[in-house]
Design an enzyme around this catalytic site. Structure first.
Site, PDB file in Angstrom:
ATOM      1  N   TYR A   1      34.433  37.827  31.628  1.00  0.00           N
ATOM      2  CA  TYR A   1      33.072  37.436  31.241  1.00  0.00           C
ATOM      3  C   TYR A   1      33.074  37.054  29.768  1.00  0.00           C
ATOM      4  O   TYR A   1      33.266  37.892  28.899  1.00  0.00           O
ATOM      5  CB  TYR A   1      32.112  38.590  31.507  1.00  0.00           C
TER       6      TYR A   1
ATOM      7  N   LYS B   1      33.315  34.250  34.447  1.00  0.00           N
ATOM      8  CA  LYS B   1      31.955  33.762  34.225  1.00  0.00           C
ATOM      9  C   LYS B   1      31.919  33.267  32.787  1.00  0.00           C
ATOM     10  O   LYS B   1      32.077  34.047  31.853  1.00  0.00           O
ATOM     11  CB  LYS B   1      30.915  34.862  34.424  1.00  0.00           C
TER      12      LYS B   1
END
Length: 333
Positions: free
Chosen positions: A174, A202
């Site tokens: 992330y 992500k």
């Protein structure tokens, strides 16, 4: 208007030159297909907000109410304990209980991604194990950033490798530089994509060139790229992203799933028209007004938003009016 024009121009070139992320749906392209992922992350994931009571306690009854409404929307899954869940403001026991609550309410065919990133590798591993025990399918691990000057490529590769080795569930990287001040280096992403238990990233930075290069450089790996915002979702799909974790999905879940569907079907004109209507509302509930704006907008669409935990402050009346005007001007209210 200038932003929309630039987006349209870049998409026109992207759509002409780049393949769609789902190879089985490509027509007339000779690019070798990517390997089928071991766990398909393709689709839309709302990063859930955490409902609080007026006394700023986690309100599990309101959370369950929101989850019942989300059950009718064709999300690929949900994200708990992301940035929009006010993750840094939750105690460790609250984090575990919240994920347990979401898992109990979530159909088994929908994935549950749970944030487990901490500043130390040891704490991240411990929380990741707890998330797995609470029912998470995937751990979403944000970059450690407090000592960001020391977070070299080597340090981050070591950190995520240790977490990936120890985690009982797959790991998604992330990168959210707006919050951490740290962009996960491309070299680190390419290296970590080779780890058998690290299955994706992500990326919330919004750099479409970077996202396309990630897809290209990891094309032989079991690794997927997820867009971290609804504002650049279509452009991300055009360069090969698999799905999106989008704050706006807490409010406009059906339209975002429709955008995902249009892209997968290659209906690019309709997708572009829809994407344009989502840019300003998404900016309003992220960069402009943040979580207080997101929670306020949720209330207009029948969800429980409620207060944030201090020190996050509610919107003032002028901000509420500006937020409402943004949604209305794009045809959502």
């Amino acid at each position: 208007m200038a932003f929309s024009t630039r987006l349209t121009s870049s998409l026109r070139h992207a759509l002409a030159a780049l393949r769609w992320a789902a190879p089985r749906q490509c027509r007339g392209l000779s690019t070798p297909p990517r390997p089928e992922p071991s766990l398909n992350l393709g689709g839309i994931f709302p990063p859930l907000t955490t409902p609080f009571s007026p006394t700023q306690e986690v309100d599990y009854a309101q959370l369950e109410g929101n989850l019942r409404r989300y059950a009718s929307i064709p999300f690929r899954g949900l994200v708990a304990l992301g940035s929009n869940g006010e993750y840094p403001y939750l105690a460790p026991c609250e984090r575990v209980e919240l994920v347990s609550c979401v898992r109990r309410a979530l159909p088994r065919d929908r994935l549950l991604l749970a944030g487990s990133g901490c500043e130390s590798t040891q704490a991240t591993i411990e929380l990741t194990v707890s998330m797995a025990e609470a029912g998470a399918d995937v751990a979403l691990v944000v970059t450690p950033c407090y000592y960001r000057g020391a977070m070299t490529t080597a340090a981050l590769v070591h950190h995520y490798t240790e977490v990936g080795d120890a985690s009982p569930i797959p790991v998604v990287l992330y990168s959210v530089p707006a919050n951490t001040g740290l962009d996960l280096p491309m070299e680190a992403v390419i290296t970590l994509a080779q780890h058998p238990n690290i299955i994706g990233i992500k990326d919330s930075g919004g750099d479409i060139t970077r996202m396309g290069l990630m897809v290209h450089k990891t094309r032989q790996e079991d690794f997927q790229v997820l867009a971290g915002s609804a504002s650049f979702l279509l452009a991300s799909y055009a360069v090969g992203a698999s799905g999106g974790v989008c704050a706006l999905a807490n409010v406009l879940g059906d339209p975002l799933c429709q955008l995902d569907h249009l892209c997968r079907k290659g209906q690019w004109q309709e997708a572009r028209d829809l994407q344009h209507r989502l840019i300003e509302p998404n900016t309003a509930v992220t960069r402009q007004f943040g979580i207080p704006g997101l929670k306020k907008a949720m209330e207009w669409f029948g969800y429980y938003g409620g207060p944030c935990r201090a020190p996050l402050a509610p919107l003032n009346p002028a901000q509420v009016e500006e937020l409402r005007s943004t949604f209305s001007a794009n045809g959502w209210l």
